[in-house]
Design an enzyme around this catalytic site. Structure first.
Site, PDB file in Angstrom:
ATOM      1  N   ASP A 136       6.937  -4.459   0.930  1.00  0.00           N
ATOM      2  CA  ASP A 136       7.684  -3.194   0.732  1.00  0.00           C
ATOM      3  C   ASP A 136       8.681  -3.287  -0.404  1.00  0.00           C
ATOM      4  OD1 ASP A 136       7.973  -2.200   4.249  1.00  0.00           O
ATOM      5  OD2 ASP A 136       6.308  -2.284   2.843  1.00  0.00           O
ATOM      6  N   GLY A 194      -1.400   7.499 -11.918  1.00  0.00           N
ATOM      7  CA  GLY A 194      -1.356   8.866 -12.427  1.00  0.00           C
ATOM      8  C   GLY A 194      -1.545   9.898 -11.328  1.00  0.00           C
ATOM      9  N   ARG A 278      -1.677  -6.130   2.514  1.00  0.00           N
ATOM     10  CA  ARG A 278      -0.869  -7.295   2.914  1.00  0.00           C
ATOM     11  C   ARG A 278      -1.603  -8.606   2.648  1.00  0.00           C
ATOM     12  NH1 ARG A 278       2.276  -5.674   7.527  1.00  0.00           N
ATOM     13  NH2 ARG A 278       1.714  -7.591   8.582  1.00  0.00           N
TER      14      ARG A 278
HETATM   15  O1  F6P Z   1       7.034  -4.608   6.294  1.00  0.00           O
HETATM   16  C1  F6P Z   1       5.817  -4.646   5.660  1.00  0.00           C
HETATM   17  C2  F6P Z   1       4.851  -3.745   6.354  1.00  0.00           C
HETATM   18  O2  F6P Z   1       3.601  -3.955   5.805  1.00  0.00           O
HETATM   19  C3  F6P Z   1       5.198  -2.248   6.266  1.00  0.00           C
HETATM   20  O3  F6P Z   1       4.869  -1.695   5.016  1.00  0.00           O
HETATM   21  C4  F6P Z   1       4.374  -1.705   7.387  1.00  0.00           C
HETATM   22  O4  F6P Z   1       4.837  -0.445   7.841  1.00  0.00           O
HETATM   23  C5  F6P Z   1       4.574  -2.769   8.456  1.00  0.00           C
HETATM   24  O5  F6P Z   1       4.772  -4.008   7.761  1.00  0.00           O
HETATM   25  C6  F6P Z   1       3.382  -2.878   9.369  1.00  0.00           C
HETATM   26  O6  F6P Z   1       3.754  -3.792  10.374  1.00  0.00           O
HETATM   27  P1  F6P Z   1       2.610  -4.454  11.313  1.00  0.00           P
HETATM   28  O7  F6P Z   1       1.847  -5.405  10.458  1.00  0.00           O
HETATM   29  O8  F6P Z   1       3.412  -5.134  12.391  1.00  0.00           O
HETATM   30  O9  F6P Z   1       1.758  -3.328  11.803  1.00  0.00           O
END
Ligand code: F6P
Length: 347
Positions: A136, A194, A278
């Site tokens: 984030d 964009g 992620r």
């Molecule tokens: O804090 C990073 C993040 O990827 C956020 O962007 C997202 O809302 C949250 O973690 C999701 O958390 P989890 O992996 O526990 O669902």
């Protein structure tokens, strides 16, 4: 050959906590290699603070961190720990610090991770240093947190693919990116792709002003496909807020798409990028930033520092007091907001 170096610590722990981020492994690797170089032993703590409470810990050597600089995720696993929020939980954690002979801990994660580190070090004689790691990029004291660049490029690559088919079918695409409370990723990705419109949690959106008008002006300019980037935590002005249970997994995205279909009659599709943002091999920027921060964190502990967070400010890796750092709240870049406002005016 390890140099004989004076160290204020003899054995340190390292953990990853909160949402994982690409580059965390590079940071863990740098912590281990820097510590061993200085003659400091390292104990890996699995599953964040939860692991410290349960003594889920092991001695780390260079072989534990071989071939991980290019790996997403975290070899130390991560977990959120409610028990660590309690004094009892932190007492158990500190008992394990003593049992394993830890003088210090490097904690890699977000604000919640640092709050936990501060709570522990305020109650017990254990030195702590934080490293910012969350896709984030919403840690107020650091202009950069590990994982952000990789997550942004993952999202951009996906959105470029989506754009191809939206263009072919002359459709509207609503793409939901991560960012529960912070719109940094959405804003950055919106500029890079964009986008026709970008919706962020910090600015509750009005459908007419923030979506419909932008689509109309783009259409008048000849555009026949439209890309709306929505942060998962973006909320509509009209109904106040999204219920927590619709945040994530497409709540915000589908809410916007339904309105576009109903109000503008556009053929619309929703893509929720979700947790793919992620993972993945960390980018060069994340590998290098993580390595630089891991190196810096160990040297802080070796020099007898505590309650510090390693930060990137104005392009430089430095450190600041953790308590002061936690007071600094994430702000969206005014400059990037102005850029997005201009770039999405559709003319
Ligand atoms: O804090 C990073 C993040 O990827 C956020 O962007 C997202 O809302 C949250 O973690 C999701 O958390 P989890 O992996 O526990 O669902």
């Amino acid at each position: 050959m390890e140099k004989e170096m004076k160290n204020a610590v003899r054995r340190i722990g390292v953990l990853t906590s909160g949402g994982d981020a690409p580059g965390m492994n590079a940071a863990v690797r740098a912590v281990v290699r820097t510590a061993l170089y200085r003659g400091i032993e390292v104990v890996g703590i699995r599953r964040g603070w939860h692991g410290l409470i349960n003594a889920d810990m092991f001695r780390m050597t260079t072989s534990d961190v071989s071939h991980i600089i290019n790996k997403g995720g975290t070899i130390l696993y991560t977990a959120r720990s409610d028990e660590f929020r309690t004094e009892e939980g932190r007492k158990k954690a500190y008992n394990n610090c003593r049992l394993f002979g830890l003088d210090g801990i490097v904690a890699i994660g977000g604000d919640g991770t640092f709050s936990g580190a501060l709570a522990l070090s305020s109650e017990y004689p254990i030195s702590v240093v934080g490293i910012p790691g969350t896709i984030d990029n919403d840690i107020g004291c650091s202009h950069y947190s590990i994982g952000y660049d990789t997550a942004a490029n993952t999202a951009i690559e996906a959105i470029d693919k989506i754009r191809d088919t939206m263009q072919s079918h002359e459709r509207c695409s609503v793409i939901e990116v991560m960012g529960h409370r912070a719109g940094n990723l959405a804003l950055y990705v919106g500029i890079a792709t964009g986008a026709t419109a970008v919706l962020v949690p910090e600015e509750p959106w009005d459908f007419e002003e923030d979506v419909a008008e932008k689509i109309r002006s783009a259409r008048i300019s000849g555009r026949t496909h439209f890309m709306i980037i929505v942060a998962e935590g973006a909320k509509r002005k009209a109904d106040g807020s999204l219920d927590n249970d619709v945040v994530g997994n497409g709540g915000a995205g589908y809410q916007v798409a339904d309105l576009i279909k109903e109000e503008l009659g556009l053929d619309t599709r929703v893509s929720v990028l979700g947790h793919m943002q992620r993972g993945g091999a960390p980018s060069a920027r994340d590998r290098v930033t993580a390595t630089n921060m891991g190196y810096y964190a160990v040297n802080l502990l070796a020099e007898g520092k505590t309650n510090r967070v390693v930060v990137r400010q104005d392009g430089v890796i430095t450190d600041m007091d953790m308590t002061e750092g936690l007071k600094m709240k994430n702000q969206l870049s005014d400059y990037e907001r102005a850029v997005v406002k201009t770039m999405t005016n559709g003319y």
